[in-house]
Motif scaffolding. Structure first.
Motif, short mmCIF file in Angstrom:
data_model
loop_
_atom_site.label_atom_id
_atom_site.label_comp_id
_atom_site.label_asym_id
_atom_site.label_seq_id
_atom_site.Cartn_x
_atom_site.Cartn_y
_atom_site.Cartn_z
N GLY A 43 -25.97 -21.57 46.57
CA GLY A 43 -25.17 -21.78 45.38
C GLY A 43 -25.72 -22.77 44.27
O GLY A 43 -25.19 -22.86 43.28
N GLY A 44 -26.75 -23.55 44.66
CA GLY A 44 -27.18 -24.62 44.00
C GLY A 44 -27.08 -26.19 44.70
O GLY A 44 -27.41 -26.24 45.59
N VAL A 45 -26.10 -27.13 43.81
CA VAL A 45 -25.64 -28.13 44.18
C VAL A 45 -24.42 -28.30 44.41
O VAL A 45 -23.60 -28.00 43.28
N GLU A 46 -23.57 -28.78 45.54
CA GLU A 46 -22.08 -28.59 45.59
C GLU A 46 -21.76 -29.95 45.90
O GLU A 46 -22.28 -30.95 46.77
N ARG A 47 -20.65 -30.69 45.56
CA ARG A 47 -19.79 -31.76 45.87
C ARG A 47 -18.54 -31.18 46.73
O ARG A 47 -17.96 -30.43 46.65
N VAL A 48 -18.35 -32.10 47.85
CA VAL A 48 -17.46 -31.57 48.98
C VAL A 48 -16.27 -32.60 48.81
O VAL A 48 -16.59 -33.90 48.97
N ASP A 49 -15.07 -32.18 49.02
CA ASP A 49 -14.31 -33.10 48.96
C ASP A 49 -13.53 -33.36 50.51
O ASP A 49 -13.24 -32.30 51.32
N GLU A 50 -13.84 -34.42 51.00
CA GLU A 50 -13.76 -34.78 52.64
C GLU A 50 -12.35 -34.45 52.88
O GLU A 50 -12.29 -34.48 54.19
N ARG A 51 -11.18 -34.68 52.13
CA ARG A 51 -9.91 -34.58 52.81
C ARG A 51 -9.52 -33.13 52.94
O ARG A 51 -8.95 -32.67 53.87
N THR A 52 -9.90 -32.23 51.85
CA THR A 52 -9.64 -30.67 52.04
C THR A 52 -10.72 -29.75 52.28
O THR A 52 -10.43 -28.70 52.66
N GLU B 23 -13.12 -28.81 50.69
CA GLU B 23 -13.30 -27.87 49.65
C GLU B 23 -14.77 -28.09 48.88
O GLU B 23 -15.14 -29.34 48.79
N ARG B 24 -15.45 -27.07 48.51
CA ARG B 24 -16.93 -27.37 48.06
C ARG B 24 -16.75 -26.97 46.64
O ARG B 24 -16.15 -25.76 46.18
N GLN B 25 -17.24 -27.83 45.62
CA GLN B 25 -17.11 -27.56 44.21
C GLN B 25 -18.44 -27.54 43.80
O GLN B 25 -19.40 -28.55 43.95
N ALA B 26 -19.00 -26.56 43.01
CA ALA B 26 -20.26 -26.38 42.61
C ALA B 26 -20.50 -27.30 41.25
O ALA B 26 -19.68 -27.58 40.40
N ILE B 27 -21.53 -28.01 41.52
CA ILE B 27 -21.70 -29.12 40.39
C ILE B 27 -23.05 -28.48 39.57
O ILE B 27 -22.84 -28.52 38.23
N VAL B 28 -23.98 -28.07 40.21
CA VAL B 28 -24.94 -26.98 39.30
C VAL B 28 -24.82 -25.75 39.83
O VAL B 28 -25.43 -25.67 40.92
N SER B 29 -24.64 -24.52 39.31
CA SER B 29 -24.39 -23.37 39.72
C SER B 29 -25.38 -22.29 38.86
O SER B 29 -25.76 -22.51 37.64
N GLY B 30 -25.88 -21.41 39.38
CA GLY B 30 -26.69 -20.32 38.64
C GLY B 30 -28.12 -20.86 38.25
O GLY B 30 -28.96 -20.15 37.73
N ALA B 31 -28.45 -21.86 39.10
CA ALA B 31 -29.50 -22.46 38.89
C ALA B 31 -30.77 -21.92 39.91
O ALA B 31 -31.90 -22.12 39.78
N GLY B 32 -30.12 -21.37 40.98
CA GLY B 32 -30.91 -20.88 42.23
C GLY B 32 -30.68 -21.68 43.31
O GLY B 32 -29.51 -22.47 43.29
N GLN B 33 -31.37 -21.50 44.50
CA GLN B 33 -31.26 -22.22 45.66
C GLN B 33 -31.63 -23.54 45.63
O GLN B 33 -32.31 -24.07 45.24
N GLY B 34 -30.41 -24.24 46.16
CA GLY B 34 -30.83 -25.93 46.43
C GLY B 34 -31.55 -25.87 47.79
O GLY B 34 -31.46 -25.58 48.75
N ASP B 35 -32.81 -26.65 47.33
CA ASP B 35 -33.97 -26.60 48.30
C ASP B 35 -33.79 -28.21 49.05
O ASP B 35 -33.74 -28.26 50.42
N ALA B 36 -33.33 -29.30 48.37
CA ALA B 36 -33.33 -30.52 48.89
C ALA B 36 -32.43 -31.53 48.13
O ALA B 36 -32.35 -31.42 46.86
N VAL B 37 -31.89 -32.46 48.80
CA VAL B 37 -31.20 -33.38 48.05
C VAL B 37 -31.39 -34.82 48.54
O VAL B 37 -31.57 -35.20 49.82
N ALA B 38 -31.03 -35.78 48.04
CA ALA B 38 -31.11 -37.17 48.26
C ALA B 38 -30.39 -38.24 47.54
O ALA B 38 -30.08 -37.97 46.35
N ALA B 39 -29.94 -39.14 48.44
CA ALA B 39 -29.08 -40.33 47.49
C ALA B 39 -29.95 -41.52 47.26
O ALA B 39 -30.71 -41.97 48.07
N SER B 40 -29.75 -41.88 46.01
CA SER B 40 -30.54 -43.18 45.66
C SER B 40 -29.57 -44.21 45.94
O SER B 40 -28.74 -44.23 46.26
N LYS B 41 -30.44 -45.37 46.08
CA LYS B 41 -29.56 -46.69 46.02
C LYS B 41 -28.73 -47.37 44.95
O LYS B 41 -27.88 -48.24 45.04
#
Length: 1230
Positions: free
Chosen positions: A668-677, A679-697
């Motif tokens: 669905g794109g890029v999603e943020r997850v609520d660790e308590r519930t 639940e997945r919330q779309a951050i970027v939708s309609g842009a296509g398949q999410g390929d890779a994600v990385a966290a910067s310091k």
């Protein structure tokens, strides 16, 4: 033959040049040339055809012109070719600079003359090994997997995994050998013997001018005439002249040779068909024969013994070979196989005899695949997996037979099964098709449609029918049950047919129940005249014998007298005084049980306190029930895992920071997850398949979406940055630090971007990177690929350094903050550190399991994800394994986070956050990995043999391990004794004894058969062979030999306290060998003909325990007379492959390891389990186990060896180690 793909632009001039190249290649003998204008099929997706042809091409010829240099399709075709590691030959037709997209790849020079260009292309192809007749042609529209059928010659192009075996078999043949030769190829059913010969060896020999391949014959009703026809016209030794054809060495293959053992014409003097073959070998000038069989029987080899020059044993495939078997045929057809599918299929093919099940699973997945260009996890789930596939296919066949029960169908198929004698395995036999009518014929037709049986035309006679593969006999439960129930009847039927063909004066007549069974079996069946006469003679003899016995019985009755009891004794019951002191012991036991049981239901400090009380109770009053409760506490530890996203196969990557939390790249794109519930919330939708994600310091997150857009997240702000002019082709990796972002794609290309998406540096690489990492200052970047190379890029100078590692198939890379050090991880689990400005690499560190991904966490901790779903944490500063935990149900795809809190994503989309990951399993500690063989000596020292390079390592109870390379080929068995005794069996039937420094002594030839087992008996070495022989080696010579079970391999040996040796066989027989008298004693066959995998004995040596593939452990009392009636003491849901006996604190129990992925303790007196089953680490399947001193070791399917502490005192020690209280209780002092 070499497959050539011609890539060109679609302008008229380039197209004409491409057609000229195609004609020149065709004229030179290249038959498999793809040129879109002439090769694309109408009414089909042209783009899909291009992709599939690129996948099967051996080489790509690129027509390089001013137009094609800027062609998007040409760039894409070259990118796909480079991704698949296909070579690209650049042929310039314009005077241009070298094609920059291919970097340093050598390119042909521009030649203005067309004819000169064609000559250079042909010369370049031949110099590179792409001859017209190299390889084998394959039609990409044909299914590449044959199912249960063996691979035939027309499938040579898709036959993989047996290159070395083909070379070994070919080296056994010598076309110039005078008079010819016989080569034996033996192996268990399902190891791929027939395919090796038909698709591996014969197509290659068929191209050699020195060989004349006559064909492949299988025993059947017309076998003798087929054999004579195949040899008809060959020159005899007396032939005076030799034509050109005659100088070629004739080669004949006899497949399924074991079927000759069930030949109804067989007599005590021999097998007529083999006698015909022996006579031909003596008569003809030259004849070479390959005899393929699953049974090495002297009845097969004796007639041709004088020409038998080699015996080749084919064993099951290792994981690397199985990987090729799954992926390479699909690749030849232009189809990819998802990584998780490969992992599942390889994991579920644990042994050589499971290859047919893998083959039919792949065939059914291909038939029902949901996408034409890929085999996906959905296809795997649809067919049901390897171990249940044949049941499903059989059900499909039965659906065509609504009026036929499954048992009746199994009874029909049972007619294709024969059993030669009581100790032999069932073998398949061919029957004439015209002998079946009505319902039986309907069953055969339905099973033939599903390729479960095969109907073959016979030369000048009626067609024959046989099982397509012996796997049906074991994998279809109804047939396996019928064979088991009818085993004695099948032996009887074979005996009757064989006896009937002897002369009447030589008959051995049936009597009693065997005669009744024979008459019932042959009633209402078509029986030949000889069998009718034989059974009638047996009936007459029975009637005459019955009349004589009746007369004798009347005489005996007259002589009988009732015996009168002389006296009736009055038994005076002596009242034994019962000690009331047991009451005090009982009260203590009750208290201990209550405390241990209470500890199970508690948590935290309360749980620890209750466990401490239970430990004290155990010390005061040990008993089986208390230990059971304690073991339940130890094996029921709660996992430190939190499931978040369930399973979503579209999830491809994850990143986690304190600022952003958990972020996923998904369908669905890029999603943020609520660790308590969760639940997945779309951050970027309609842009296509999410390929890779990385966290910067700096707590921001970057992601790649749909191959073309860069997504940046900082708090609630989201920024989409489109790519520059040239789009990415399939993102494979992304890493971020500060304002610097590294991206790798399939072009193959590596780019460094700033936060605006602008490229600050870019390189075209030789191969597609598997992973990349960027330094903290953004000035250095490292990438690895699947050839074992690590490449370091300098962003400022654009300099490139390439480092060779000792591994292949690198899957992960990390980089130090200053860019001065790089750490690589290979799929074999090897971790290597590279100093970019100093000595190249450090000594590799081996981690358990087959790695699939890796990530640097913090504090010098490296996380490694494995194919079996487990995760390892490695301290890079000390090379110590900090933890091994998990597991996912499929391979780990991505890892991110810190050493105290990390997130992992599996290929099936399971996402898990781990809080304070637990250490290795409580009761077992991994001591070795990638192990092929292992044993434990009586002094507790462990010896292991590495499965890759056969390194032998000795691990004493204390002190450092010692390694060496005493053998030059794959060892067959290993044994550790007392006081450092070591021995290794080679694949050549010989043994080597090793000294303390692992230096081998003289090689001692023990047998021509394969050695299956070794056991030290004092200073002597007992040896068991596949031919059923037992031998005793002393010093550097074989002291004596005995025959235990002819043709029944001695799978396991166990020395006994009285100096004798216990043995167990491949067919479930258990016995002993007295070294004093040389007497061989057969205790019995209590395991239903299934392989005995382990033996153990009690302290007195009066009771022998055996575990086998029939899922149970039996106790044999050696003091009983033969045959001994065994007692069942343990049972599992799968094969019992290891036994150990442990005693202490007044307790004595049996430990069993099973392939159902568990270890269980049993009370030997009551045959009841003690506590819960101990699960295998990460749910991995055990392959075998061994015991010595008080050590119990297991080896699992990933080659990991684990030492378990299962003694009563060991359980208490282990419980003490897991107490979390700051002050260790007094009960834990010892």
């Amino acid at each position: 033959m070499s497959a050539v793909f011609i890539s060109h632009s679609n302008v008229a001039r380039d197209q004409a040049e491409a057609e000229a190249f195609g004609k020149a290649l065709a004229d030179a003998g290249y038959e498999n040339v793809f040129l879109d204008v002439t090769s694309l099929l109408p009414m089909r997706d042209w783009e899909m055809q291009l992709h599939r042809q690129l996948a099967v091409a051996d080489v790509v010829v690129f027509v390089y012109s001013a137009v094609s240099a800027d062609s998007a399709w040409c760039h894409r075709e070259i990118g796909i070719a480079r991704f698949r590691n296909r070579p690209v030959l650049v042929v310039p037709i314009d005077d241009l600079e070298p094609f920059t997209a291919l970097g340093s790849l050598h390119q042909l020079r521009f030649r203005p003359e067309t004819e000169q260009r064609h000559k250079e292309v042909l010369a370049a192809l031949r110099r590179s090994g792409y001859e017209p007749d190299a390889g084998f042609k394959w039609d990409v529209d044909e299914p590449p997997y044959p199912g249960l059928d063996s691979f035939e010659a027309d499938r040579a192009a898709v036959f993989f995994g047996r290159d070395q075996d083909i070379r070994d078999l070919e080296s056994s043949l010598n076309p110039t050998r005078r008079g010819g030769s016989v080569v034996l190829l033996a192996g268990a059913s399902g190891t791929g013997k027939s395919s090796l010969v038909k698709a591996g060896l014969l197509p290659r020999l068929g191209r050699r001018p020195e060989w004349l391949v006559l064909g492949v014959l299988e025993p059947g009703p017309n076998f003798r005439s087929d054999l004579a026809h195949a040899m008809d016209g060959l020159p005899t030794a007396a032939t005076p002249e030799a034509s050109e054809e005659e100088v070629r060495a004739p080669l004949l293959v006899l497949d399924q040779a074991e079927r000759l053992l069930a030949d109804p014409e067989r007599t005590e003097q021999g097998i007529p068909a083999l006698d015909d073959l022996a006579a031909a070998l003596a008569r003809l000038r030259s004849l070479h024969v390959i005899m393929v069989t699953k049974t090495v029987d002297t009845n097969l080899t004796t007639p041709i013994a004088d020409r038998l020059v080699a015996k080749n044993l084919l064993v099951g495939m290792n994981r690397r070979q199985l990987f090729d078997v799954v992926t390479e045929p699909a690749a030849r057809a232009g189809v990819t196989v998802e990584t998780e599918v490969v992992a599942r299929l390889v994991d579920e093919t644990p042994s050589g005899d499971a290859l047919p099940l893998l083959a039919i699973t792949l065939a059914k997945m291909w038939e029902h695949r949901s996408r034409s260009d890929a085999l996906r996890i959905q296809d795997y789930q649809y067919v049901g997996g390897v171990m249940t596939i044949l049941e499903g296919v059989t059900r499909t066949a039965l659906q065509r037979l609504p009026r036929v029960s499954e048992d009746d169908a199994a009874a029909t198929i049972l007619t294709f099964v024969s059993v030669v004698d009581e100790s032999a395995e069932p073998i398949s036999v061919a029957r004439r098709l015209d002998s079946f009518t009505g319902t039986q014929r309907d069953v055969i037709d339905a099973f033939a449609e599903q390729r479960l049986v095969t109907i073959r035309d016979a030369t000048g006679d009626a067609p024959t029918v046989a099982l397509t593969h012996d796997a049906l006999m074991t994998s279809w439960q109804s047939l396996a049950k019928a064979i088991k129930d009818e085993h004695a009847q099948l032996v009887l039927e074979n005996d009757v047919r064989r006896e009937a063909r002897r002369g009447e004066g030589e008959w051995t007549l049936l009597t009693g129940q065997r005669l009744d069974d024979a008459l019932a079996r042959f009633r209402n069946r078509e029986v030949d005249e000889k069998t009718v006469r034989y059974l009638a003679a047996c009936e007459r003899a029975r009637d005459e014998t019955a009349a004589a016995r009746e007369r004798a019985t009347r005489l005996r009755i007259q002589r009988r007298r009732w015996s009168v009891l002389a006296a009736v004794g009055i038994v005076v019951a002596l009242v034994a005084s019962v000690g009331v002191v047991v009451l005090r012991r009982q009260n203590t036991q009750i208290a201990a049980l209550e405390q241990a049981a209470r500890a199970v239901s508690l948590s935290g400090s309360r749980r620890d306190a209750a466990l401490t009380e239970a430990l004290g109770a155990v010390r005061r009053s040990p008993d089986s029930a208390t230990y059971s409760a304690l073991l339940q506490v130890l094996t029921d530890q709660p996992g430190a895992r939190q499931y978040l996203a369930g399973r979503d196969s579209h999830i491809t990557d994850a990143a986690w920071t304190d600022g952003e939390g958990l972020v996923l790249a998904s369908g669905g794109g890029v999603e943020r997850v609520d660790e308590r519930t969760a639940e997945r919330q779309a951050i970027v939708s309609g842009a296509g398949q999410g390929d890779a994600v990385a966290a910067s310091k700096n707590r921001s997150v970057v992601a790649m979406v749909n191959d073309e857009r860069l997504v940046m997240l900082e708090g609630d702000r989201t920024k989409l940055v489109p790519a520059e002019s040239q789009p990415w082709l399939g993102i494979v990796a992304v890493d971020a630090v500060g304002d610097h972002i590294g991206v790798a794609d399939l072009t193959p290309r590596i780019s460094v971007l700033d936060r605006s998406g602008r490229s600050t540096a870019s390189w075209t690489t030789k191969r597609v990177p598997a992973d990349l990492a960027i330094s903290d200052d953004g000035l250095s970047l490292a990438a690895v690929d699947q050839t074992g190379e690590a490449t370091v890029f300098d962003v400022r100078s654009h300099a490139v350094k390439v480092f060779e590692t000792s591994s292949s198939q690198l899957v992960g890379v990390t980089m130090s903050a200053d860019g001065g050090a790089v750490t690589t991880v290979s799929s074999q689990g090897l971790v290597e550190s590279i100093r970019t400005a100093g000595p190249a690499t450090s000594r590799p560190v081996k981690t358990p399991g087959q790695a699939t991904t890796a990530a640097f966490l913090n504090d010098g901790v490296l996380a490694i994800g494995h194919q079996d779903g487990s995760i390892a944490l490695l301290d890079q500063r000390t090379d110590n394994l900090l933890a091994l935990f998990g597991s996912h149900r499929s391979a780990v795809r991505s890892i991110a986070g810190t050493s105290s809190r990390l997130v992992s994503v599996a290929y099936d989309g399971e996402v898990v956050i781990w809080d304070g990951p637990g250490a290795v399993p409580l009761l077992g500690v991994p001591v070795a990995s990638q192990t092929q063989l292992a044993d434990v000596g009586q002094d507790g020292q462990l010896v292991t043999v590495d499965e890759d390079d056969w390194t032998v390592t000795v691990r004493p109870r204390s002190g450092s391990p010692k390694s060496g390379h005493p053998v030059d080929d794959g060892p067959a068995a290993v044994a550790a004794g007392s006081a450092g005794q070591l021995a290794v069996a080679t694949s050549r039937g010989s043994v080597l004894t090793l000294d303390q420094d692992l230096v081998p002594g003289r090689e001692i030839q023990v047998s021509t058969a394969k050695i299956l087992s070794l056991e030290w008996v004092g200073d002597r070495l007992a040896v068991g062979t596949a031919a059923g022989e037992l031998a005793l080696v002393h010093g550097d010579q074989v002291e004596r030999r005995v025959q235990a079970r002819a043709g029944d391999g001695i799978r396991v040996l166990q020395s006994l306290p009285d100096g004798s040796v216990a043995w167990g066989t491949v067919h479930g027989v258990v016995g002993t060998w007295s070294l004093r008298s040389d007497a061989v004693r057969t205790l019995g066959a209590g395991h239903d003909g299934r392989e005995v995998a382990s033996l153990a004995y009690d302290d007195s040596g009066r009771v022998l325990y055996s575990g086998a593939d029939d899922r149970q452990a039996l106790a044999w009392r050696l003091s009983e007379s033969d045959p001994v009636e065994p007692t069942k003491v343990a049972s599992h849901e799968d094969a019992v492959i290891g036994l150990g006996l442990f005693a202490g604190d007044g307790q004595s129990w049996l430990a069993t390891a099973s392939q159902d992925r568990s270890i269980q303790l049993w009370d030997r007196t009551t045959a009841t389990p003690v506590g819960l089953a101990i699960p295998a680490p990460d749910g991995t399947r055990f392959e075998w186990a061994a015991t010595g001193a008080d050590r119990f070791i297991t080896r699992d399917t990933v080659g990991r060896v684990i030492a378990w502490d299962l003694s009563p005192s060991g359980l208490v020690r282990t419980a003490c180690k897991v107490l979390l209280a700051s002050e260790r209780p007094s009960t834990c002092v010892s």
